[in-house]
Structures are given as C-alpha cells and as structure tokens.
Design an enzyme around this catalytic site. Structure first.
Site, short mmCIF file in Angstrom:
data_model
loop_
_atom_site.label_atom_id
_atom_site.label_comp_id
_atom_site.label_asym_id
_atom_site.label_seq_id
_atom_site.Cartn_x
_atom_site.Cartn_y
_atom_site.Cartn_z
N GLY A 112 20.02 5.06 25.54
CA GLY A 112 21.29 4.44 25.18
C GLY A 112 21.23 2.94 25.40
CB CYS A 113 23.05 0.11 23.87
SG CYS A 113 24.71 0.81 23.78
CG PHE A 114 26.43 0.55 28.03
CD1 PHE A 114 26.78 -0.79 28.20
CD2 PHE A 114 27.26 1.35 27.26
CE1 PHE A 114 27.94 -1.30 27.62
CE2 PHE A 114 28.41 0.84 26.68
CZ PHE A 114 28.75 -0.49 26.85
CB SER B 265 21.23 -3.80 29.05
OG SER B 265 22.42 -3.20 29.49
#
Lengths: 331, 331, 331, 331
Positions: C145-147, C150
């Site tokens: 996932g993107c979160f 990062s």
C-alpha cells in the site's frame, strides 16, 4: 552529438535538462548559468541521483569547444549578445528568448535596440508546422513564445476562411510557471490561489508576434492573457468571424494530418492532457459565422523547451519526435 | 419581518442562511429542504454554535404560515411547483432557479413545459441595476443566473455604442461551486485541480437569458463558459465592437454612479476582491473599435444569494444594502 | 516479454500503461477492465496518439494466452478471484490490491474471508528494500500500500534504535488521487480545495500492514492519514523515541547506500521532487531522544504502479531500474 | 471608543480593519503603517467602497491623541519600540508580535535583547481561555502566536492526564498567509502548489512559547510545522501519552463548556469550517494510552487578528464576542 544549455536556472532550463539527459542522440555536454560554480541538482533538487552535472559560468569559447548546438534559455534582450559570437564560431543556436522572433522594426518598438541585425536576416522561426523545411537547414532558430504558439496553431487552419478586417480575439489563460521563477506580486501564492485575472489586456507584447506570423494587421489582433491558479498549462480561447459553409473540425483534421504534435479533439480540450508533453490539442466549434477555437499546450514544453528540442532535432537531421515527451502528467 | 428558505442543503441555501441570521430586519423563521428532519448545522457544520435551527420537509402551508417572503433555492423545473401556490397564498417569492427568468417560448425551448404561465406575466427580473423600481412592488422575483449577472452588468453601459450585427463575445470563467454540491466528473478534485477547460461552448443555456435581457438577437451572443480550479468566483471577459470616440471608463463610471453594488476599477478586476460580497467589479479597456470588459462577481453571492437578499430588501421596502456583505474573503 | 494489465480504468491502471508503453523489454500485450469494449485512449484521453490499444473484458484464459506476467489493478477483495486461476495457469502476478499483503488472520479481521489461502503461503511482499532476493524468484507479489511504503521505508533504518514499547507515530498526508476516481464527498473539489483534515484517525486499515512488516505490535503503531489539496503525493511525518548516541542521517545513508530508488536528503523533503517517479525521499532530524523522519513518495508511483513495475523487473530477471521513471513532475 | 491600528499593510492589519469597520462599539480612528501617505483601499483594493480611510506614517503622539487602545501588527523586534512610549502615555496596547509573549531569558535566547523589560512585568498573555480575568484589567496584552494558540487550546484539557516526561508531539499544518505578504521562495505559487513539506522541524521558535504557557519542559515539546497549499487555515495534529481510563471527548467538552469560541467536534475537524472566524474547533480520539488531538483555527483570525479584538473587547469591558466573526468562509 554534443549539445549545451545556457540558462539552466529557470524552469525552461530545467525542462531542457529533463529531456536532454534522456535523449537518444544528443549528449548534454555543457550546462551554464550566469554565476556557475554549482551543480544542476543543486539548482533543481528533483534531479538528484538522475543528473548531477556541473554548471559553469556561461562562456562563449567553452560553448564552442563543447557543443555543436546550444540552447539559450536566457532573458529577452540578453540572448543576442551570445548569439552573435556563437554563430560566428559555427555553433548552431536555438534561442528561447524573444530576441530573434520579430522583424527589426517591431522588435525595437516593443523591446530595445537590436545589436545583431546580421543574424536576423537568416533566422528561422521555430514553429515546425509553419517552417519545417527551413528548420532543417537553419543555423539559428528563434523559438516561439508560448502564447503565440498556442494562438497561431489554433488559427492557422482557418485564416483562409476569416472575413477580412474582423477582429481576431484571443482570450488566453496561462499557468503561473509562465511568469518564471522570479519573485513578484503575481507569483505570490496568496495572490493567485482561488483567484483569476487578466493582465496587460490588449497590450501584451506577444500580440505583435502573433500578428506578424499570421500575416495580419497588428490592429486586428486582440490578445488578453489571464493568470490562473495552475502551475503549468496554457489554453487559448479564440474567436473569429468566418464566411462560407464548411465543416470546421474536418478542415482542422485535414490541416494537421501530417503533424505528429498536434491532436485534434472532438471534445473541448484541457490543460492536463498536454501537461509535460509537446502536444498542442485543438478543438473547434462553429455557430453561424463565428468560430470558437480552443488550443491547449504546456507553456513550458510546446510553449518553450520541448519545441526547442524538436527544432534541434530538425536542425541536426533527426526525426522531429526523437526524445520528445508524449506521456502527459495525468492525473 | 419573517422570511424562509426552501432548499437549504446546497451552497446557495447556505449563503442565504449566513446572511439572514445576521440581517437587521429579517427574521429567519422557516428553513426547509426536500427531506426535512435535520438541523441546519447538521447540513452545514460550519454553522455549529451560530445557527442550529431545525430544517423541515418543505411544505407550502407551513411556509405561508411562517413567512411573509420566501427564498426558493431549488433546482430548475421544480421551483415553479412551489411558486404557484405560494403566490396564491400571498407569500412573496424570490426564486433563485431559472423558472421565471425567460419568456415562455424561450423557457420551453431550453428547459421544459412551463406549469405556471400566469405568474410569468408579472414576474420581475431581479437585477436591481435594470429593474430597481419594479422590484419595489414585485410579488415574485426571478433571481438572475450567475453568468447573466456578470455579463449583463458588464455590457449594459456600452450597448448604445455597439455596432449592430457584430458578435458579442463572452468568455466566462467560473469557480467549481457553480456546479453545485452534486458529485460529478467535473467536480472531482483530480479533474479540476491544475486544469482548465471550456464546457458547452456556444451552447450554454445562459446565453438566451443574456440575449433576452439585453434585447439583442440570440444569434449575436457567443457565450463560452470555462471551469477553473477555484471554489467561488466568476470573471466574464467580454469583447464587443463599438463605434465613435468616447472614454470608456468615464462612461462606465457615469452609468453606475448611483449603484452601491457596482465598483468601477482602473485596473483589471479579479475574483478575490469580490469573494463573499455582492459587489460586481468592472474594468474596461478600449483599443480602436474593440472594447474589452472584465466583470467579476462571486457566483454564489451576486450570482445568486446576496442578490436575492438585495431583491428581498427592495420588495419589503428596505434599503437595498441592508445586511448585504461588503467585506471580501481576502486574503 | 508479454505482460498485461487488468484494471485499466483507474489511476494506477493509467500509470501502468504510461510506463509499459515505454518499457524497453516488456510488451504490453493485453489490457482489460470489467466491461471491455473500449480503447485505452477512450478511457484516458491523454493517451490519444500515444497508445490506442483495445481494452478487453477481463478474462483469465485470455490473460494466460497473451501474458507471461500480469498486473492486477483491481479493488481489494476482488483481486484474489483472479490470482488463484492465473497462478494455476503459470502466469506471474503482481497484485496491487491488499488481498495478499497480510497474514490470513489479520486480513480477515480487516477485510473479509480469504478465498485463496494456498497462494498466501508463497506470496512475496513487494518492497524491494526488504525482499529483493525473494522477489527475484516470486510467482506472486503483493504490491505494498502507499501509506505502508512511505512509512516502512522511513522507519526501517531506525527500528534497531527504537526504545521498546514506545509509540510509533505516523502523521501522513496524501493527495486526493489516493482516493481513486470514484466520486465521493471527499473528492469533491469544493470540499478539498483550501482545506485539510484527518480521516479515520488511529483506525485506518493500513496500520496493521505497517505493524506486520516492521514486526512490531499493532498497538504501538499510531497512524493518522490526512487528506490534502494536492493531486498526487504523499508525505509521512514520523516520530519515534530512540536511545543511544548516533548520527541519524549517517545511519540513514548507510542503510540505503545500495538502493537506487531511495534518496536521502539533508533538507526536509517535499512531495513535488518525487512526483511522477519511483523515488522515496527521506529526511531525518534528531532532538534528544526523539527522531523526526519525513518520507515522501508519489502515492500512485512508488505507492503503487512504478513499484509494481520494479517488482515485475525483478521477477523477470531484469535490472530493477529498467523503464522506471526518475524525472519528476517539476515544476 | 476610539481605537487604532499600526501596521495596516499586512494580512493581519487587513483582518483588523475588516473587523473594526463593522464593530458595534469600536471606532477605527487611526490607521498607520511605516510609510503613510496612502489610503487603506489603496493598500487593500477589496476595501474600495467600504473603507477608504487615510493611512498615516506611524507616530506615537498621533496614536496617543486619537486612540484609547491600539493594535500593533508589526514585525517581531520592532513592536517594543512603540509599546514603551504608548503605555507611558496611557494608551492600552494589544501587541500582535512576539515581543511580549515570553519571559525575558527565553525571548532573548530566541529573538534579540529586549528594550522594554519594565512592561514585561505586567503584560498579560492574550489567550482568553487561560487568562480571561487578567485580560479584563490588562493595559498591555501579548497576542499569542498562531501555532501556540492552536496547540495550547488542544492540549490544555489533557495536561493533567499526560504521563510525565513523555514527548508532546505537535505536527502542525499552516496555510501560506502565515508567511505574510513578503515575497520568498516558500510563497512562490509554483513551489507551494501541489506540494507539501515540513520546515524548521523540531527547531521552530514557536516551540518555547508553547512549552512556557503549558508549564512543561521545553525539551518535551516536539513541534514540526508544515506548509500546505492553502491560503488561510491551521491544523495542529497533536499526540500525547496519557494514563488512566477516561472519556476524552467528555473531558474536552467539560473543559470548554463556558468558552464561546471553542467548538468540540465528534468528527475530525477541518480548516474550512473555521476560516474567517475566531473559532477553534477541536477533536480528540483515544487509542490505548495515546491521545490524538486535532485543533483547527484560522491562522489570521484566531491565530492573530480576531483573537486580538477579543482581547480588546475584554480590556475595554465589552462582551468578548462583540463584533467577532462567527460565519465561516464556506464553501
């Protein structure tokens, strides 16, 4: 083929670097700005890990030593001081400033005295859709302004239908990057965000460039630019009076059928679909004798840097689409 | 004086509430939407602690019982079903929809069959600069559309100078709130942000309203709206051909010298200076026979809700500036 | 090598197409969505003139016939129905959904019953900085996932310094494209523009993914996402308590010295410098025992599609940087 | 009651004018900036037709002659040169700068030597929720900074629950107007639009103000401001470790039950609902021992100018809500 950039600090300089580091045939052999003594990723941190070349203090001899062709991304009025000695030394030049875009008398009326009249005589105006053949043998190319590019490409197919002596109205909208990196009231976020306004209405100095290239009387060109809260992008909404019964979209498609960097759309065009590319997207709608033409470009790309690389491709005998971005910044 | 709002869910309903809770003479006695059973701060959380009134399911008898005057902030085509019985019961109505803005034939061509022809005969078009006297005795007011308001106010002072049979070009830019709260492709943030495009060019149904109120042939009005990445605000850039030698700005100032809600500017106007207010700011520039007029309003205020309250002030014998916001959302 | 995309309608599907049409070794041989019967430039007009391939109705047999590897850009809960038969037919899969990112029990707690437990046993989590070796032989990759991407990349170098049982605080900011093309209140321009807010604070389902991959107790991960008025971009501001005396930036540089797609910055990182690229830019600052880590990615690229292509490169024996964009959308 | 403004050029000066021209009891009798010789609508065109008062060159004697109370909207370090003589002449002062917000030693560490130690001894910190009684008899008020206002109001109700010696983390997001009208890299539209970044992380000089007013050790306050592409608005996302079992929202509501300008929300708060008002909207969420508090204000209003007028109301014996905007700039 070794090429160079003078004026690497600004947005158009950055766009040139972004294309040239990926270009299949051009080798970016020299980068300069007015101070030198830095690196390109120091000036533009997004290039870290991608291109970390040195940036020199601009010097004509160094350019001539390293480059067959150079891009000048310098302010108006200062570029010509470089062009003269560079052409003399046999370096081909794509000049992104206004210095060679206009006939002498018009240039001097709107800018300043010209110091390189000699090279004005053979310069080619860098709009491939108008001067593709001439560009192939050009030694000096005057890269068009962003507003003229979008306006001229929109108008060209319809000039023969226009009723003489009727006004040409160009209501243009531009993103803020067109104003450059310089700090000013109109680039302050608070003044632009959630706002929109015209500036220099009917008096902008891009109007004579448009009139001159279209071959119409300057008095007929009514040009009003507007600043919009967008970083990059330009949309010209153009209105002209025409005569005769014709299919405007068909005429538009026919006119550009051999041009790789113009796309005709049956729906109103927008800024985002061309952002980051050299495309000019054009839409036309006819109502009675009035024609509405919408012409969209990226002001930094087709309006400056990617058109400059297209011109360099032509000047160096390459395919004009080589290394030219066609994938838009969408979403 | 007790007033009410029907259609409290949308943006124009919210703007009406914001003004009426602070109005020196109007008492907001009734608020309704199509479902009822909620409170105004549930619909609009920014009103928490300011106004927490109940929102009823809209009902004609309840309106008539509680209100001398009612604002209808309802969709086009649905407002007229309320107007007919309300006028019959003696309630004054300011209708923010398009239902009573046009002559019968034009309305039915662009919208749908009209079910309240009777009241069409005495409705007053709610642009105070055109119909101030008539508004003072009106029982039913058709509040103008946002695009027509900005276009008509810009054009009015110059119609006598216009060359007959030349096109009137209105290149309008509107913020996204003009599209309402409804979810749609064109209100999705990603489609609007950093973008700009025309929609319904030359075919928008606000064009006949503009033509009708200016008394010109519909064929002469060329209207192209553009959506811009701004929440609220509208700028109409207008181009007409005029004859004679005159000082355009002086003519503009003279025309509006007695109008409290029009400001003439010597610099190009912008959206922010009128945001949140009922002002229409106008700028004019003349070049030869061409006139460029820029007319800026807040699409939700002068283009809808604050103009509606001005009209209500006039209908109820109050000063037209009473309770009307004049402090802009700047910065 | 022939590859395909299932789920071409959304933003991550578009980003995949943009990369794969330019990839030096992958041939985009199959594109599908749930309806088919269209073209990719019909779905994404910016691709007109660049890629105008047909879009089929997704079909497992057709995928297997045309592709060695397929990217699934499908909603959570629906991807697994494709994965099972595709793996059985010998097609390699990069799944951009959440369906294979978590252990069975955690997945079923936060999503739904899992229908392909078998393939869960050999799936590889597609974060190259954690599982580069395993990815080289993977048949099925769960793209992060993107979160989590990062957050994990920011935290990894410092987990050994963290004081046990102290909270990990992740204050994340994401652009609106992360919410997808779907129309909703939170993607309406008017609700997002000039606004900012947290959503699902401390309760977002990306938190278990972060905890699981870092190997810490879920209770220790405090994750609060915020929506910001930006189209693409993600910044995670991370706070942890550490012990010992160490040079945080040096540790960070050492940790990622061999990773081409992580850049360490001595200045606070931002969203724009990574927009359009696969870079994760990281900054760290230490004050006493508290560490502030800022980790920036493009939510659609490193947070989804470009990371998926990196994973595909590794799975197919190619250099992981092949065809991966590194030129940012700046300015 | 006659009041004045010194420092009318900036955004906070404009906000003061906007309130004072509508205030029921204060008469705006004097406006000044550092140059004078202009009008307030020349400085702020949105005020044309609303307030066109002269702007004088700031002069202590003139202030004392015309005003019972004056607002100083001046840069840090320059305000104290006005305060000293004004207090000596019996003029009450609300100082919007940082000059009197901190104890002498802390001020001199973070700013410069202080030249008016005498008045530091009786200054009242202008946060009504902390010092309402003291403000009623104050002669000199130090108006709080925007970041401290949002952070302190969020933290106050929970300080008694906090575990000693655990970090207080304040991840703040501010709109660009907080940086003032001054031109700078970080206010250039192109650098802010579609971007987001931290600045001065863990080192911003608002941290000591927060620590001092909360009575905690400066080392415990970890403050990281972020710049976001929004004109006005501030959201502080706060994380602290607490002990004991309690209903956080109930505690929050109880704490502020008598404060007209704090609103407790059961849903995450946002920037827009407070824009243009003096409200501080607060939301709290508890997960185990960790508390997430979101506190939203308008940085120019509650973070500066409207809080200043509240303080003036209290100093002059008026109701603190008099003339204070409560209608938000929504949509």
């Amino acid at each position: 083929m070794n090429v160079g950039i003078v004026g690497a600090t600004g947005y158009t300089g950055l766009e040139l670097v972004k294309m040239l580091v990926k270009h299949p045939r051009f080798q970016l052999a020299y980068i300069a700005n007015s101070e030198g003594d830095t690196t390109i990723n120091e000036l533009h941190p997004s290039l870290s890990g991608v291109c970390e070349d040195k940036v020199e203090k601009a010097d004509v001899d160094a350019i001539a030593k390293h480059c067959e062709l150079v891009f000048l991304a310098l302010p108006h009025k200062t570029a010509m001081a470089y062009v003269k000695p560079l052409i003399a030394k046999g370096v081909k030049v794509v000049d992104l400033s206004a210095d060679y875009r206009l006939p002498l008398d018009i240039y001097e009326e709107f800018y300043c005295p010209h110091t390189d009249v000699e090279n004005l005589s053979h310069v080619v105006y860098g709009l491939p859709e108008l001067f593709r053949q001439e560009l192939k043998s050009a030694k000096l190319v005057a890269n068009p302004g962003c507003f003229p590019t979008s306006a001229i490409l929109g108008l060209l197919p319809f000039m023969s239908k226009r009723v003489a002596d009727t006004p040409i109205i160009i209501d243009a909208k531009t993103g803020v990057s067109g104003a450059g990196k310089k700090l000013s009231e109109v680039t302050h976020f608070v003044n632009v965000n959630d706002n929109l306004f015209a500036y220099n209405p009917l008096m902008h100095r891009h109007a004579p460039e448009i009139a001159n290239k279209l071959g119409v009387d300057f008095e007929m060109v009514n040009f009003v630019p507007h600043l919009v809260p967008v970083t990059r992008g330009m949309l010209s909404s153009i209105y002209i009076t025409v005569e005769g019964d014709f299919d405007a979209e068909a005429l538009l498609r026919e006119h550009y059928k051999n041009d790789a960097h113009v796309r005709v759309s049956s729906k109103p065009v927008d800024m985002k679909n061309v952002a980051g590319t050299n495309f000019c997207d054009i839409y036309v709608q006819k109502k009675g004798n009035l024609l509405f033409i919408a012409s969209a470009i990226d002001n930094l790309m087709r309006g400056a840097s990617s058109q400059a690389v297209v011109n360099a491709n032509l000047m160096m005998g390459l395919d004009e689409t080589m290394g030219i971005p066609d994938i838009a910044y969408v979403p």
